[in-house]
Design a protein around this motif. Structure first.
Motif, mmCIF file in Angstrom:
data_model
loop_
_atom_site.group_PDB
_atom_site.id
_atom_site.type_symbol
_atom_site.label_atom_id
_atom_site.label_comp_id
_atom_site.label_asym_id
_atom_site.label_seq_id
_atom_site.Cartn_x
_atom_site.Cartn_y
_atom_site.Cartn_z
ATOM 1 N N ARG A 29 3.953 11.065 167.324
ATOM 2 C CA ARG A 29 3.547 9.993 166.418
ATOM 3 C C ARG A 29 2.999 10.563 165.114
ATOM 4 O O ARG A 29 3.304 10.060 164.025
ATOM 5 C CB ARG A 29 2.491 9.105 167.087
ATOM 6 C CG ARG A 29 2.104 7.915 166.200
ATOM 7 C CD ARG A 29 0.989 7.112 166.783
ATOM 8 N NE ARG A 29 -0.207 7.955 166.798
ATOM 9 C CZ ARG A 29 -1.260 7.715 167.545
ATOM 10 N NH1 ARG A 29 -1.272 6.719 168.375
ATOM 11 N NH2 ARG A 29 -2.307 8.510 167.492
ATOM 12 N N THR A 30 2.192 11.621 165.214
ATOM 13 C CA THR A 30 1.614 12.230 164.018
ATOM 14 C C THR A 30 2.701 12.820 163.140
ATOM 15 O O THR A 30 2.677 12.661 161.916
ATOM 16 C CB THR A 30 0.604 13.317 164.420
ATOM 17 O OG1 THR A 30 -0.384 12.734 165.265
ATOM 18 C CG2 THR A 30 -0.066 13.926 163.208
ATOM 19 N N HIS A 35 6.126 12.527 158.330
ATOM 20 C CA HIS A 35 7.491 12.432 157.803
ATOM 21 C C HIS A 35 7.645 11.195 156.922
ATOM 22 O O HIS A 35 8.234 11.259 155.836
ATOM 23 C CB HIS A 35 8.482 12.400 158.967
ATOM 24 C CG HIS A 35 9.908 12.392 158.544
ATOM 25 N ND1 HIS A 35 10.505 13.485 157.954
ATOM 26 C CD2 HIS A 35 10.863 11.425 158.618
ATOM 27 C CE1 HIS A 35 11.766 13.180 157.673
ATOM 28 N NE2 HIS A 35 12.006 11.949 158.071
ATOM 29 N N MET A 36 7.104 10.072 157.357
ATOM 30 C CA MET A 36 7.184 8.844 156.555
ATOM 31 C C MET A 36 6.410 8.995 155.245
ATOM 32 O O MET A 36 6.842 8.510 154.198
ATOM 33 C CB MET A 36 6.643 7.655 157.354
ATOM 34 C CG MET A 36 7.558 7.212 158.480
ATOM 35 S SD MET A 36 9.180 6.684 157.908
ATOM 36 C CE MET A 36 8.738 5.268 156.931
ATOM 37 N N ASN A 41 6.589 9.564 149.318
ATOM 38 C CA ASN A 41 6.274 10.323 148.106
ATOM 39 C C ASN A 41 7.537 10.826 147.419
ATOM 40 O O ASN A 41 7.586 10.903 146.204
ATOM 41 C CB ASN A 41 5.358 11.503 148.449
ATOM 42 C CG ASN A 41 3.962 11.046 148.796
ATOM 43 O OD1 ASN A 41 3.551 9.948 148.445
ATOM 44 N ND2 ASN A 41 3.233 11.887 149.504
ATOM 45 N N ALA A 42 8.565 11.139 148.180
ATOM 46 C CA ALA A 42 9.795 11.659 147.592
ATOM 47 C C ALA A 42 10.560 10.574 146.836
ATOM 48 O O ALA A 42 11.353 10.875 145.961
ATOM 49 C CB ALA A 42 10.680 12.257 148.683
ATOM 50 N N GLN A 43 10.315 9.318 147.151
ATOM 51 C CA GLN A 43 11.031 8.227 146.500
ATOM 52 C C GLN A 43 10.349 7.786 145.212
ATOM 53 O O GLN A 43 10.695 6.779 144.628
ATOM 54 C CB GLN A 43 11.142 7.037 147.460
ATOM 55 C CG GLN A 43 12.021 7.329 148.656
ATOM 56 C CD GLN A 43 11.996 6.203 149.670
ATOM 57 O OE1 GLN A 43 11.290 5.220 149.493
ATOM 58 N NE2 GLN A 43 12.743 6.364 150.744
ATOM 59 N N GLY A 44 9.333 8.528 144.774
ATOM 60 C CA GLY A 44 8.684 8.223 143.502
ATOM 61 C C GLY A 44 7.688 7.097 143.588
ATOM 62 O O GLY A 44 7.472 6.389 142.616
ATOM 63 N N ALA A 45 7.064 6.909 144.718
ATOM 64 C CA ALA A 45 6.076 5.849 144.858
ATOM 65 C C ALA A 45 4.837 6.189 144.030
ATOM 66 O O ALA A 45 4.433 7.335 143.934
ATOM 67 C CB ALA A 45 5.686 5.691 146.329
#
Length: 69
Positions: A29-30, A35-36, A41-45
């Motif tokens: 789970r951790t 990973h999420m 962060n990789a999608q530019g949030a």
């Protein structure tokens, strides 16, 4: 005396064993949560109001000054 040493040894070993078992149980789970977070962060949030970004160049602070809130 041997019984006291065995009890002390068992007590000292109980903590790392418990941590290891907890790691095995909660590990998947951790890792999924991490990973999420990396995918987000990789999608530019951008940062949300819950997690403010610290300033890159904060003002100098001196030990005898009181900062205002």
């Amino acid at each position: 005396m041997l019984h006291i040493a065995m009890i002390a040894t068992a007590a000292c070993l109980a903590v790392p064993v418990a941590i290891f078992i907890r790691m095995l149980v909660t590990g998947p789970r951790t890792r999924a949560e991490i990973h999420m977070a990396f995918q987000t962060n990789a999608q530019g949030a951008t940062s949300s109001a819950k997690t403010p970004v610290a300033p890159r160049n904060p003002a100098p602070s001196y030990g005898n000054e009181v900062t205002s809130s």
